[in-house]
Write a protein that holds these residues in place. Sequence first.
Motif, PDB file in Angstrom:
ATOM      1  N   ARG A  92      49.311  39.029  45.329  1.00 10.05           N
ATOM      2  CA  ARG A  92      47.990  39.092  45.943  1.00 10.05           C
ATOM      3  C   ARG A  92      46.991  39.718  44.955  1.00 10.05           C
ATOM      4  O   ARG A  92      45.852  39.254  44.830  1.00 10.05           O
ATOM      5  CB  ARG A  92      48.052  39.914  47.225  1.00 10.05           C
ATOM      6  N   LYS A  93      47.402  40.758  44.253  1.00  8.94           N
ATOM      7  CA  LYS A  93      46.512  41.392  43.280  1.00  8.94           C
ATOM      8  C   LYS A  93      46.232  40.460  42.105  1.00  8.94           C
ATOM      9  O   LYS A  93      45.119  40.455  41.551  1.00  8.94           O
ATOM     10  CB  LYS A  93      47.117  42.715  42.789  1.00  8.94           C
ATOM     11  N   ARG A  94      47.221  39.653  41.718  1.00  5.06           N
ATOM     12  CA  ARG A  94      46.996  38.684  40.646  1.00  5.06           C
ATOM     13  C   ARG A  94      45.932  37.672  41.050  1.00  5.06           C
ATOM     14  O   ARG A  94      45.024  37.342  40.263  1.00  5.06           O
ATOM     15  CB  ARG A  94      48.298  37.956  40.310  1.00  5.06           C
ATOM     16  N   ARG A  95      46.020  37.176  42.282  1.00 10.10           N
ATOM     17  CA  ARG A  95      45.013  36.238  42.780  1.00 10.10           C
ATOM     18  C   ARG A  95      43.636  36.883  42.810  1.00 10.10           C
ATOM     19  O   ARG A  95      42.619  36.253  42.463  1.00 10.10           O
ATOM     20  CB  ARG A  95      45.390  35.751  44.176  1.00 10.10           C
ATOM     21  N   LEU A  96      43.591  38.146  43.234  1.00  8.36           N
ATOM     22  CA  LEU A  96      42.322  38.867  43.261  1.00  8.36           C
ATOM     23  C   LEU A  96      41.722  38.950  41.862  1.00  8.36           C
ATOM     24  O   LEU A  96      40.538  38.666  41.664  1.00  8.36           O
ATOM     25  CB  LEU A  96      42.548  40.270  43.831  1.00  8.36           C
ATOM     26  N   ARG A  97      42.543  39.324  40.898  1.00  9.85           N
ATOM     27  CA  ARG A  97      42.024  39.459  39.528  1.00  9.85           C
ATOM     28  C   ARG A  97      41.513  38.125  38.997  1.00  9.85           C
ATOM     29  O   ARG A  97      40.411  38.063  38.410  1.00  9.85           O
ATOM     30  CB  ARG A  97      43.115  40.004  38.606  1.00  9.85           C
ATOM     31  N   GLU A  98      42.274  37.066  39.174  1.00 13.10           N
ATOM     32  CA  GLU A  98      41.857  35.762  38.655  1.00 13.10           C
ATOM     33  C   GLU A  98      40.519  35.328  39.250  1.00 13.10           C
ATOM     34  O   GLU A  98      39.630  34.844  38.532  1.00 13.10           O
ATOM     35  CB  GLU A  98      42.924  34.716  38.947  1.00 13.10           C
ATOM     36  N   ALA A  99      40.371  35.498  40.562  1.00 16.84           N
ATOM     37  CA  ALA A  99      39.132  35.082  41.216  1.00 16.84           C
ATOM     38  C   ALA A  99      37.961  35.969  40.795  1.00 16.84           C
ATOM     39  O   ALA A  99      36.847  35.484  40.560  1.00 16.84           O
ATOM     40  CB  ALA A  99      39.310  35.115  42.734  1.00 16.84           C
ATOM     41  N   ALA A 100      38.209  37.284  40.700  1.00 21.25           N
ATOM     42  CA  ALA A 100      37.140  38.208  40.310  1.00 21.25           C
ATOM     43  C   ALA A 100      36.693  37.946  38.882  1.00 21.25           C
ATOM     44  O   ALA A 100      35.486  37.951  38.579  1.00 21.25           O
ATOM     45  CB  ALA A 100      37.620  39.652  40.467  1.00 21.25           C
ATOM     46  N   GLU A 101      37.642  37.706  37.986  1.00 16.01           N
ATOM     47  CA  GLU A 101      37.270  37.467  36.591  1.00 16.01           C
ATOM     48  C   GLU A 101      36.495  36.166  36.426  1.00 16.01           C
ATOM     49  O   GLU A 101      35.608  36.066  35.557  1.00 16.01           O
ATOM     50  CB  GLU A 101      38.519  37.483  35.710  1.00 16.01           C
ATOM     51  N   ALA A 102      36.785  35.175  37.243  1.00 13.82           N
ATOM     52  CA  ALA A 102      36.015  33.925  37.179  1.00 13.82           C
ATOM     53  C   ALA A 102      34.549  34.198  37.509  1.00 13.82           C
ATOM     54  O   ALA A 102      33.638  33.682  36.835  1.00 13.82           O
ATOM     55  CB  ALA A 102      36.603  32.898  38.143  1.00 13.82           C
ATOM     56  N   GLU A 103      34.297  35.015  38.547  1.00 18.83           N
ATOM     57  CA  GLU A 103      32.919  35.367  38.903  1.00 18.83           C
ATOM     58  C   GLU A 103      32.287  36.231  37.819  1.00 18.83           C
ATOM     59  O   GLU A 103      31.097  36.086  37.500  1.00 18.83           O
ATOM     60  CB  GLU A 103      32.882  36.105  40.241  1.00 18.83           C
ATOM     61  N   GLU A 104      33.057  37.146  37.251  1.00 22.34           N
ATOM     62  CA  GLU A 104      32.513  38.055  36.244  1.00 22.34           C
ATOM     63  C   GLU A 104      32.158  37.325  34.952  1.00 22.34           C
ATOM     64  O   GLU A 104      31.173  37.659  34.291  1.00 22.34           O
ATOM     65  CB  GLU A 104      33.522  39.169  35.958  1.00 22.34           C
ATOM     66  N   ARG A 105      32.950  36.323  34.572  1.00 25.52           N
ATOM     67  CA  ARG A 105      32.596  35.525  33.377  1.00 25.52           C
ATOM     68  C   ARG A 105      31.230  34.883  33.575  1.00 25.52           C
ATOM     69  O   ARG A 105      30.390  34.873  32.668  1.00 25.52           O
ATOM     70  CB  ARG A 105      33.651  34.447  33.126  1.00 25.52           C
ATOM     71  N   GLU A 106      31.023  34.343  34.762  1.00 28.63           N
ATOM     72  CA  GLU A 106      29.741  33.696  35.062  1.00 28.63           C
ATOM     73  C   GLU A 106      28.610  34.722  35.042  1.00 28.63           C
ATOM     74  O   GLU A 106      27.513  34.444  34.548  1.00 28.63           O
ATOM     75  CB  GLU A 106      29.825  33.020  36.434  1.00 28.63           C
ATOM     76  N   PHE A 107      28.881  35.906  35.572  1.00 28.18           N
ATOM     77  CA  PHE A 107      27.859  36.958  35.608  1.00 28.18           C
ATOM     78  C   PHE A 107      27.436  37.355  34.202  1.00 28.18           C
ATOM     79  O   PHE A 107      26.242  37.375  33.861  1.00 28.18           O
ATOM     80  CB  PHE A 107      28.401  38.175  36.362  1.00 28.18           C
ATOM     81  N   TYR A 108      28.410  37.683  33.351  1.00 30.30           N
ATOM     82  CA  TYR A 108      28.072  38.173  32.014  1.00 30.30           C
ATOM     83  C   TYR A 108      27.492  37.069  31.132  1.00 30.30           C
ATOM     84  O   TYR A 108      26.678  37.340  30.240  1.00 30.30           O
ATOM     85  CB  TYR A 108      29.298  38.801  31.350  1.00 30.30           C
ATOM     86  N   ALA A 109      27.897  35.825  31.376  1.00 29.76           N
ATOM     87  CA  ALA A 109      27.423  34.723  30.530  1.00 29.76           C
ATOM     88  C   ALA A 109      26.081  34.164  30.979  1.00 29.76           C
ATOM     89  O   ALA A 109      25.269  33.751  30.138  1.00 29.76           O
ATOM     90  CB  ALA A 109      28.459  33.601  30.509  1.00 29.76           C
ATOM     91  N   ARG A 110      25.820  34.159  32.313  1.00 21.14           N
ATOM     92  CA  ARG A 110      24.645  33.437  32.793  1.00 21.14           C
ATOM     93  C   ARG A 110      23.788  34.197  33.811  1.00 21.14           C
ATOM     94  O   ARG A 110      22.560  34.070  33.795  1.00 21.14           O
ATOM     95  CB  ARG A 110      25.074  32.103  33.433  1.00 21.14           C
TER      96      ARG A 110
END
Length: 231
Positions: A92-110
Motif C-alpha cells: 500500500r505504501k509503495r502504491r502511495l509513493r508511486e502515485a505521489a511522485e507522479a503528481e510531484e514530477r508534474e508539480f516541479y516540472a510544470r
Amino acid sequence: MDQTIEPGGTPATAAPTHPTVPHRPLTVPAGEAEARARAFHEVMDRRRTVRDFSDRPLPEGVVEWAIRTAATAPSGAHVQPWRFVVLTDPERKRRLREAAEAEEREFYARRASPEWLEALAPLGTDWSKPFLETAPAVIVVFEVHKGPDTPRPYYTKESVGISVGLLLATLHQAGLATLTHTPSPMRFLNEVCDRPPEERAAYVVPVGYPAEDARVPDLRRKSLEQVMVRL
C-alpha cells in the motif's frame, strides 16, 4: 446565559435544550503555569520536519494514542470532520509513493511558479518521496464532507488543521519524527486508501524514527516579536 422573559418583564433562566455535563478543567497553580508553558515550548522547539526516516518499528499503541489526541480537537458544530487512515502495509505504501511522485514530477516540472520553487529551494525538496515507503507508518488525514452517512461539516479545514497540529505535537512528544506532505491534487489518495468520495485528503504524514544520519535544513524560526502583537 440564555434567558427568557416571563410575563411582567422578569427574565428567567432558560433550561438547557441539550444535555450538559460538569466541566473538569485542568487545574494548574498560577505559579506553575509559565513553567509548564515554557517546558512544553522547549520540547516543541526541537520539532523538525524530517525527510530521512529509519525503518525501525514504532512502539505499540503510540499511533493510536496520537490519533485519539488529535480527535480531541475543537471542530465546527462538533461534527469532528476527520478521518485518519494509517498505512503500514508495504504494498500500500509503495502504491502511495508511486502515485505521489507522479503528481510531484508534474508539480516541479510544470505547475510550480519560479517564485514557489525559489521559496522551496532552501528545503532541498524535489519530486522524489522515498520516505513514503521507508517510514514504518503513513497517516493520511481526510476531511469528511457530507455523504450518505456523514453530516455536513462546518469550518472543515480549520477543524482538521487543528487536529493535525495536535497529532504532530503528540508524536513529537513520543520521540517520533513526522513530515507533513501535501501532494496536489490529492484525489488519488481515495483510491490508495479505499475511501469514499465524500472524504477529501488533506495531509499525508509519514511517522517514524529519524535515520541515524538524518540532516535537516539550517532554518530559524521567527522571534516572538515578529509573530505576536499585543494591543
